[in-house]
Design an enzyme around this catalytic site. Structure first.
Site, mmCIF file in Angstrom:
data_model
loop_
_atom_site.group_PDB
_atom_site.id
_atom_site.type_symbol
_atom_site.label_atom_id
_atom_site.label_comp_id
_atom_site.label_asym_id
_atom_site.label_seq_id
_atom_site.Cartn_x
_atom_site.Cartn_y
_atom_site.Cartn_z
ATOM 1 N N GLU A 181 -1.164 10.598 0.783
ATOM 2 C CA GLU A 181 -2.483 9.943 0.720
ATOM 3 C C GLU A 181 -2.896 9.430 2.092
ATOM 4 O OE1 GLU A 181 -5.470 6.713 0.233
ATOM 5 O OE2 GLU A 181 -3.511 6.605 1.152
ATOM 6 N N HIS A 229 -1.728 -2.128 6.178
ATOM 7 C CA HIS A 229 -1.170 -1.278 7.236
ATOM 8 C C HIS A 229 -0.447 -2.094 8.308
ATOM 9 C CE1 HIS A 229 -3.415 2.738 6.327
ATOM 10 N NE2 HIS A 229 -2.914 2.158 5.247
ATOM 11 N N ASP A 258 0.870 -1.182 0.000
ATOM 12 C CA ASP A 258 0.000 0.000 0.000
ATOM 13 C C ASP A 258 0.904 1.228 0.000
ATOM 14 O OD1 ASP A 258 -1.861 1.974 0.434
ATOM 15 O OD2 ASP A 258 -2.353 1.372 2.471
HETATM 16 CO CO CO Z 1 -3.089 2.951 3.156
HETATM 17 ZN ZN ZN Z 2 -3.294 3.160 -0.198
#
Ligand code: CO
Ligand code: ZN
Length: 331
Positions: free
Chosen positions: A193, A302, A163
């Site tokens: 982001e 995450h 990610d």
């Molecule tokens: Co993320």
């Molecule tokens: Zn992302």
């Protein structure tokens, strides 16, 4: 592609501190873009092609920042307290290793582990091997990312920042593969982001696209007792229908689905209960832009071990190339 993934996922780049990863991406794309610039926030924006008859200005966005930690205080014994940058879960912190932008490494400790209780972030600290404030090589405001080597488990690929580096890889591979397009393509490698989709706001305003597509990871519902969700690893890239930040334009969803069917590329439909992407910023810029999102199903998002499937990544590149190589009629 594997060496590119390994190269990009291991570089630290918490939100707001993307200079190393931006430079690495820039090296990869410089021979495949017609124009490259970096805007005031640090978004890397690469244009490929010039708008021809029947072509559109299209903005693709893959964020290059990642979650990380920022030091708030170093105590007399050289232990650093921190806050999270982006969605940090204490569950995945304790015992983890971190890498600061200045090269300093550290491990995360906890004050006291109480059985059955999850510590709070405020009860954790970073130990860089210092014994007092003076010999501690980091201080207030310094940031770090998690450190984990890239790992291959059969068809599954594991890293601390899938990610959204996997989307950066997909964008780079698509950019290299597209030879002929009627469109003016803006490949945006966006910043910040993870702290609220900030980079894509200014990038979208600057690019002023006719059509937008975010590329990001999404959750999967294929692990023991996971949330009910249709997407699974290995069943194809996902076409986002909605998440909690935006509702994809149904015409864009339709275009993506029809293109996948015609090209014989497997795909899944994604309805994500909670989470957001750069798609929100593109859709809401100026007077509004038809926008969708191409998602890569990912487990353990995450955490320091985010997992995607190699076949989904390859099919995402194929789908992106198919989407961007032909004229587009939004029905
Ligand atoms: Co993320
Ligand atoms: Zn992302």
């Amino acid at each position: 592609m594997k060496s590119l993934i390994k190269k990009l996922v291991e570089i630290p780049g918490p939100s707001g501190f993307e200079e190393q990863i931006r430079a690495a991406v820039q090296r990869e794309i410089k021979d495949h873009a017609d124009e490259i610039k970096v805007d005031a926030l640090g978004n890397l924006i690469a244009r490929k092609g010039k708008k021809k008859d029947g072509g559109l200005r299209i903005m693709l966005s893959a964020h290059i920042d990642e979650i990380g930690l920022m030091v708030t205080h170093v105590d007399d014994n050289g232990f650093a307290r921190f806050i999270g940058i982006g969605g940090i879960n204490p569950l995945t912190c304790y015992g983890g290793r971190v890498l600061f932008m200045n090269g300093t490494r550290g491990v995360i400790g906890v004050e006291k582990l109480e059985s059955g209780k999850l510590p709070k972030l405020a009860q954790l600290f970073i130990d860089v091997g210092a014994s007092n404030q003076d010999n501690c090589p980091i201080g207030v405001g310094d940031v770090c990312g998690f450190e984990r080597p890239f790992l291959e488990l059969g068809d599954r690929l594991v890293a601390k920042s899938m990610d959204d580096r996997i989307a950066a890889v997909i964008a780079i591979e698509a950019m290299r593969a597209i030879t002929d397009t009627p469109h003016e393509l803006y490949f945006v490698f966006s910043v910040q982001e993870e702290v609220g989709i900030r980079g894509a706001i200014t990038a979208a305003y600057g690019v002023d696209p006719d059509l937008g597509l975010a590329i990001d990871v999404t959750r999967s519902g294929d692990t023991p007792k996971s949330v009910k969700m249709e997407t699974a690893l290995g069943k194809g890239p996902a076409v986002k229908v909605r998440d909690s930040s935006f509702i994809a334009d149904p015409r864009v969803v339709n275009w993506m689905v029809e293109t996948a069917k015609q090209a014989g590329i497997p795909y899944q439909l994604e309805v994500l209960e909670a989470g957001g992407t750069d798609g929100r910023a593109i859709q809401l810029t100026r007077a509004g832009v038809p926008t969708g999102c191409l998602s890569i199903p990912c487990r353990y998002i995450h955490s320091p071990s985010e997992m995607v499937d190699k076949n989904d990544v390859q099919n995402a590149v194929k789908l992106l190339v198919a989407l961007l190589s032909q004229p587009i009629k939004l029905g």
